[in-house]
Design a protein around this motif. Structure first.
Motif, short mmCIF file in Angstrom:
data_model
loop_
_atom_site.label_atom_id
_atom_site.label_comp_id
_atom_site.label_asym_id
_atom_site.label_seq_id
_atom_site.Cartn_x
_atom_site.Cartn_y
_atom_site.Cartn_z
N PRO A 350 -7.05 37.62 -3.42
CA PRO A 350 -6.86 38.24 -3.44
C PRO A 350 -5.62 39.11 -2.91
O PRO A 350 -5.91 39.98 -2.12
CB PRO A 350 -8.42 38.43 -2.47
N ASP A 351 -4.87 38.17 -2.55
CA ASP A 351 -3.54 38.29 -1.53
C ASP A 351 -2.69 38.83 -1.98
O ASP A 351 -1.83 39.14 -3.28
CB ASP A 351 -3.79 37.19 -0.99
N LEU A 352 -1.88 39.78 -1.47
CA LEU A 352 -0.07 40.09 -1.55
C LEU A 352 -0.30 40.72 -2.55
O LEU A 352 1.03 40.91 -3.69
CB LEU A 352 0.80 38.91 -1.63
N GLY A 353 -1.08 42.04 -2.68
CA GLY A 353 -1.59 43.03 -4.17
C GLY A 353 -1.17 42.08 -5.56
O GLY A 353 -0.58 41.86 -6.01
N ASP A 354 -2.28 41.37 -5.12
CA ASP A 354 -2.35 40.10 -6.32
C ASP A 354 -1.12 39.41 -6.63
O ASP A 354 -1.42 39.04 -7.88
CB ASP A 354 -3.04 41.27 -7.88
#
Length: 397
Positions: A350-354
Motif C-alpha cells: 500500500p506504499d508510495l502510490g502503489d
C-alpha cells in the motif's frame, strides 16, 4: 555501508517458502536480474496469512507459527528453546542460497513475537496493567527471554549467513494484527499506548531496582483507561496524541518507566551483539510504528539501538515519497550517523502510490546519506511491481 564492501546492499526480503517454491538457483538468478545482490531471508518467523501472487503451488500461505527455518542446536538453549519447521526443505533454504553464491544471505529474525513460545511459557510474556497476558509477545525483561534471544542469535549466526537483521527485540504494540482481533471501541494512540505497557513480574522487578513504583503506575493506568471505557466519548486522533503527551509530562513515573523499557531493549541488543561473532553483522529493525519517531512506544530508542549493534534497518513504509523524505530526515537526525542506517522500502501497495513514487523515495533515502536499501517482500509483490523495481534500480545506477 559496512567497511570493506564497495557495493551498497540492494536486498529483497523473502520467505523461505517462496524461495523454495522456485528453487534457490532460479530465485537467485531472478534476484540478480532484478538488480539485487542480497536476500534478507526469514529464519525465525511467526504465523500469518499471505497472498502469494507467484508462489508455485499455493495462492494463500499459512506458515507454521513461531518456528525456525534452520536446524537449531538445542544444546545451547535454556528454559526457552525454538522449534524447527516440520519441512526439512524449508530448513535448508539459507544453505541452498549460500551454496549458490550469487546473493549475500542475511537472517531475518522475528525475535520476541512468538505465540507458540508464549503459550508454552506464559510466565515470560507481556502482561498489561490488569494482568492480561499477551501471549504473542515474549517480554524482554524476563531473564529467560533475554537468554533465549541471545542463544537464538548465536545459533543463527552459525548458519551460512552474512549477518542478522533482528525484528521485535522489544515489546509489541497493543494493536499488532493478532488473529480474530475484535473491538467495538475505537482505537487511538493514547489508549493503545496504555494498553500496550507491560507490568509483568519481570518488568515490576526491573522497576523496583530503578526505584520506580510499578504498582502505583499500573493503578494509574487502570484508572485512566477504566474511566475512558466507562465514558460515552471517543478521542479524535489529535486529542489522543495530546492526552498521551500530557500524561507523559504529568506522570513522572510513566516517563521514567518508558525510559526503563528503552534501556532494557538496548541492553538486549548489545548483549546479542557481544554474543554473535564479529564477522557477522547485527542490524535491528527498531519499530513497526509510523512515523519512526514513535518507536519509543515499543520500548526502542533509535540512537541507543543504532550504537548497540552495527546499526538500524528502518522500514520507511509511507504512502508517498514526501513522507518518506520527512521520516528519513528525522530518523537521521535522531541517530546522528547515516552509516548506522539502512532503509527498507515497499515498492508496491500500500506504499508510495502503489509503487509509482519508488524512484523519488529512493532518491530521498540516498540524499540523506543512506547507502544500503532493502525492499519488501519478494513473495507478496506482483511480478509487474518486481519488474518496476528492476527498472528503478537500473535507472539509479
Amino acid at each position: 555501508m559496512t567497511a570493506g564492501r564497495s557495493a551498497p546492499v540492494r536486498s529483497i526480503y523473502a520467505y523461505p517458502w517462496d524461495v523454495a517454491s522456485r528453487g534457490a538457483r532460479e530465485f537467485a538468478a531472478q534476484a540478480v536480474e532484478l538488480g539485487l545482490n542480497s536476500v534478507t531471508l526469514a529464519l525465525a518467523y511467526h504465523a500469518g496469512k499471505f497472498i502469494s501472487p507467484h508462489h508455485r503451488g499455493q495462492r494463500v500461505v499459512f506458515p507454521e507459527d513461531g518456528v525456525a527455518y534452520f536446524e537449531p542446536d538445542l544444546r545451547g538453549y535454556g528454559e526457552i528453546a525454538p522449534s524447527a519447521h516440520s519441512d526439512p526443505a524449508l530448513r535448508h533454504v539459507a544453505a541452498d542460497l549460500a551454496e549458490d553464491g550469487r546473493l549475500q544471505v542475511r537472517a531475518w529474525t522475528v525475535l520476541l513475537h512468538n505465540s507458540r513460545l508464549g503459550e508454552r511459557h506464559p510466565l515470560h510474556v507481556a502482561r498489561n496493567a490488569w494482568g492480561d497476558a499477551y501471549l504473542y509477545s515474549l517480554c524482554p525483561s524476563s531473564p529467560a527471554v533475554f537468554a533465549y534471544a541471545q542463544a537464538l542469535c548465536a545459533d543463527m549466526a552459525r548458519q551460512p549467513v552474512r549477518g542478522l537483521v533482528l525484528e521485535t527485540p522489544n515489546w509489541l504494540p497493543y494493536a499488532h494484527g493478532y488473529h480474530h482481533e475484535f473491538a467495538q471501541v475505537r482505537g487511538n494512540l493514547w489508549l493503545e499506548t496504555l494498553l500496550g505497557l507491560c507490568f509483568c513480574s519481570h518488568c515490576r522487578h526491573l522497576a523496583a531496582q530503578a526505584d520506580l513504583d510499578a504498582d502505583a503506575l499500573a493503578a494509574q493506568v487502570r484508572a485512566r483507561v477504566d474511566a475512558y471505557l466507562a465514558a460515552p466519548v471517543d478521542a479524535a486522533p489529535d486529542q489522543a496524541a495530546a492526552w498521551l503527551l500530557a500524561d507523559v509530562l504529568e506522570m513522572p513515573q510513566l516517563a521514567a518507566y518508558l525510559k526503563l523499557r528503552q534501556k532494557r531493549v538496548a541492553d538486549l541488543v548489545a548483549a546479542i551483539r557481544d554474543t554473535v561473532p564479529r564477522d557477522r553483522e547485527v542490524w535491528v529493525i527498531p519499530t513497526v510504528q509510523r512515523p519512526t519517531a514513535n518507536t519509543w512506544l515499543e520500548g526502542s530508542h533509535l540512537a541507543a539501538l543504532a550504537h548497540a549493534c552495527d546499526g538500524i534497518e528502518v522500514p520507511f513504509y509511507e504512502p508517498n515519497a514526501a513522507r518518506v523524505a520527512a521520516d528519513v530526515f528525522d530518523t537521521a537526525q535522531r541517530v546522528g550517523d547515516a552509516t548506522r542506517l539502512r532503509a527498507i522500502l515497499r515498492p508496491g501497495p500500500p506504499d508510495l502510490g502503489d509503487g509509482a513514487e519508488l524512484g523519488a523515495a529512493l532518491a530521498a533515502v540516498k540524499a540523506a546519506g543512506i547507502g544500503d536499501i532493502s525492499f519488501y517482500n519478494y513473495g507478496l509483490l506482483r511480478n509487474d511491481r518486481l519488474q518496476a523495481l528492476a527498472r528503478t534500480l537500473q535507472s539509479d545506477r
